[in-house]
Enzyme design. Structure first.
Site, PDB file in Angstrom:
ATOM      1  N   ALA A 243       0.870  -1.185  -0.108  1.00  0.00           N
ATOM      2  CA  ALA A 243      -0.003   0.004   0.229  1.00  0.00           C
ATOM      3  C   ALA A 243       0.632   1.459   0.107  1.00  0.00           C
ATOM      4  O   ALA A 243       0.361   2.429  -0.402  1.00  0.00           O
ATOM      5  CB  ALA A 243      -0.937  -0.022   1.117  1.00  0.00           C
ATOM      6  N   LYS A 244       2.175   1.141   0.392  1.00  0.00           N
ATOM      7  CA  LYS A 244       2.955   2.180   0.579  1.00  0.00           C
ATOM      8  C   LYS A 244       3.360   3.111  -0.744  1.00  0.00           C
ATOM      9  O   LYS A 244       3.637   3.965  -0.926  1.00  0.00           O
ATOM     10  CB  LYS A 244       4.310   1.875   1.290  1.00  0.00           C
ATOM     11  CG  LYS A 244       3.808   1.652   2.638  1.00  0.00           C
ATOM     12  CD  LYS A 244       3.391   2.627   3.476  1.00  0.00           C
ATOM     13  CE  LYS A 244       3.167   2.096   5.114  1.00  0.00           C
ATOM     14  NZ  LYS A 244       2.603   3.366   5.754  1.00  0.00           N
ATOM     15  N   ASP A 245       3.107   2.205  -1.837  1.00  0.00           N
ATOM     16  CA  ASP A 245       3.446   2.910  -3.314  1.00  0.00           C
ATOM     17  C   ASP A 245       2.558   4.269  -3.443  1.00  0.00           C
ATOM     18  O   ASP A 245       2.946   5.099  -4.087  1.00  0.00           O
ATOM     19  CB  ASP A 245       2.931   1.923  -4.267  1.00  0.00           C
ATOM     20  CG  ASP A 245       4.095   0.855  -4.619  1.00  0.00           C
ATOM     21  OD1 ASP A 245       4.988   0.973  -4.034  1.00  0.00           O
ATOM     22  OD2 ASP A 245       3.604  -0.051  -5.479  1.00  0.00           O
TER      23      ASP A 245
ATOM     24  N   ALA B  53       4.025   6.852  -1.408  1.00  0.00           N
ATOM     25  CA  ALA B  53       5.347   7.449  -1.866  1.00  0.00           C
ATOM     26  C   ALA B  53       5.214   8.127  -3.184  1.00  0.00           C
ATOM     27  O   ALA B  53       5.702   9.251  -3.190  1.00  0.00           O
ATOM     28  CB  ALA B  53       6.033   6.158  -2.210  1.00  0.00           C
TER      29      ALA B  53
END
Length: 345
Positions: free
Chosen positions: A47-49, A52
């Site tokens: 999910a951090k895409d 970022a």
């Protein structure tokens, strides 16, 4: 005239629009319907895409990030991988301060993506100069041309999920969602998603998943920071020994805690039942659903969405390793469920 080739301009166009998959076996016998939001389908496998890419795009728009800039961040692994991936595509350098609680798999992946990694002890206070928070800040201050992402206190973290994850879930469920279950680390995922969903329907119940050893649940209930709640735990990427500004507690109805051991075995169960090879926090999220079901949280009309944050490949030396599980004492009361290798001589 030749037809135009159908191709994305870069891997970054694949961020978001992750699938929603119905769970069938692991929730068998629970009232209602259960759906997993598979964030491992992002190109950086988590999910951090989303955060970022959103934070970097905003920094570029504002002229903060320029050619030759250096991205600096504090990470337990997933945000770092997403940043390193995007930095590679866009031509930036990436320096990451990483907790030594992170799996060797995550650290190796960061290095493989060209990031410079500073490995910091997890068992120290946030203010300790050796903590990954302090190290990232120091690197930023000492590195000309660097940009500190600061995901724990960056409003864009929450905004990224408000703009993407929330609308996706609302659309995918046709507005029928009754419960959102999500782990809380920085709090950006659950807060941004919850804010959007509650704007559409205030009755959507949002339940955060916390770790034993974290101060988040008690802070939500009392408004007090009780460091007596804080102690070392094994789950990566959820829970905290500080209160992140990215967590918007007003959009979260309640928290439930899960244990390291239960989360680990439930992650394995998820692979063995649904064929979903997900990470440690995904096991925590599904474990929370199991515990909530025993509390009669759900009814036959419930439409429950569980965010599964990342992929299991990042935990091969941890929860999917019998050796690691045995070292933690987890296998003492549980026979191993891993398929054994049969050698033919």
């Amino acid at each position: 005239m030749k037809e135009e080739i159908e191709a994305h301009e870069s891997i970054l166009e694949l961020v978001g629009n992750t699938p929603l998959v119905r769970l069938n076996k692991i929730t068998n016998g629970f009232p209602g319907a259960y759906y997993a939001k598979l964030e491992a389908f992002n190109p950086g496998h988590s999910a951090k895409d989303r955060i970022a890419l959103h934070i970097i795009n905003k920094a570029e728009e504002q002229g903060v990030l320029k050619p030759g800039s250096i991205i600096v961040e504090t990470t337990s692994g997933n945000t770092g991988f997403s940043l390193a991936m995007i930095a590679m595509v866009k031509g930036y350098q990436c320096i990451l301060a990483v907790s030594d609680k992170s799996s060797h798999d995550k650290i190796d992946m960061l290095r493989a993506m060209g990031a410079k990694v500073y490995l910091c002890p997890a068992k120290v206070e946030p203010e300790d100069p050796r903590s990954y928070y302090s190290v990232a800040k120091r690197i930023h201050e000492e590195t000309p041309g660097s940009v500190y992402i600061n995901q724990y206190f960056n409003e864009l973290n929450t905004e990224a999920h408000y703009l993407t994850t929330g609308p996706e879930i609302w659309k995918q469920t046709k507005g029928q969602i009754t419960h959102l279950i999500a782990c809380s680390g920085t709090g950006g995922t659950i807060s941004g998603t919850a804010k959007y969903l509650k704007e559409q329907n205030p009755n959507v119940k949002v339940i955060g998943v916390d770790a034993y050893g974290s101060i988040i649940k008690k802070y939500h209930e009392t408004g007090e920071v009780d460091m007596n709640e804080a102690y070392s735990y094994r789950i990566e990427g959820m829970g905290k020994n500080l209160i992140p500004a990215a967590t918007k507690f007003e959009f979260i109805d309640r928290f439930i805690k899960v244990s390291d051991e239960d989360a680990a075995f439930t992650a394995r169960d998820l692979a063995h039942t649904e064929g979903l090879f997900m990470g440690y926090t995904s096991g925590a999220a599904i474990q929370a659903v199991k515990q909530l079901a025993t509390e009669n949280e759900f009814t036959a009309d419930s439409k429950v969405v569980i965010i599964l944050p990342d992929h299991g490949s990042r935990y091969m030396t941890k929860i999917y390793s019998d050796q690691w599980m045995e070292e933690q004492g987890f296998l003492k009361d549980h026979p191993t469920e891993q398929t054994k290798v049969v050698y033919i001589e």
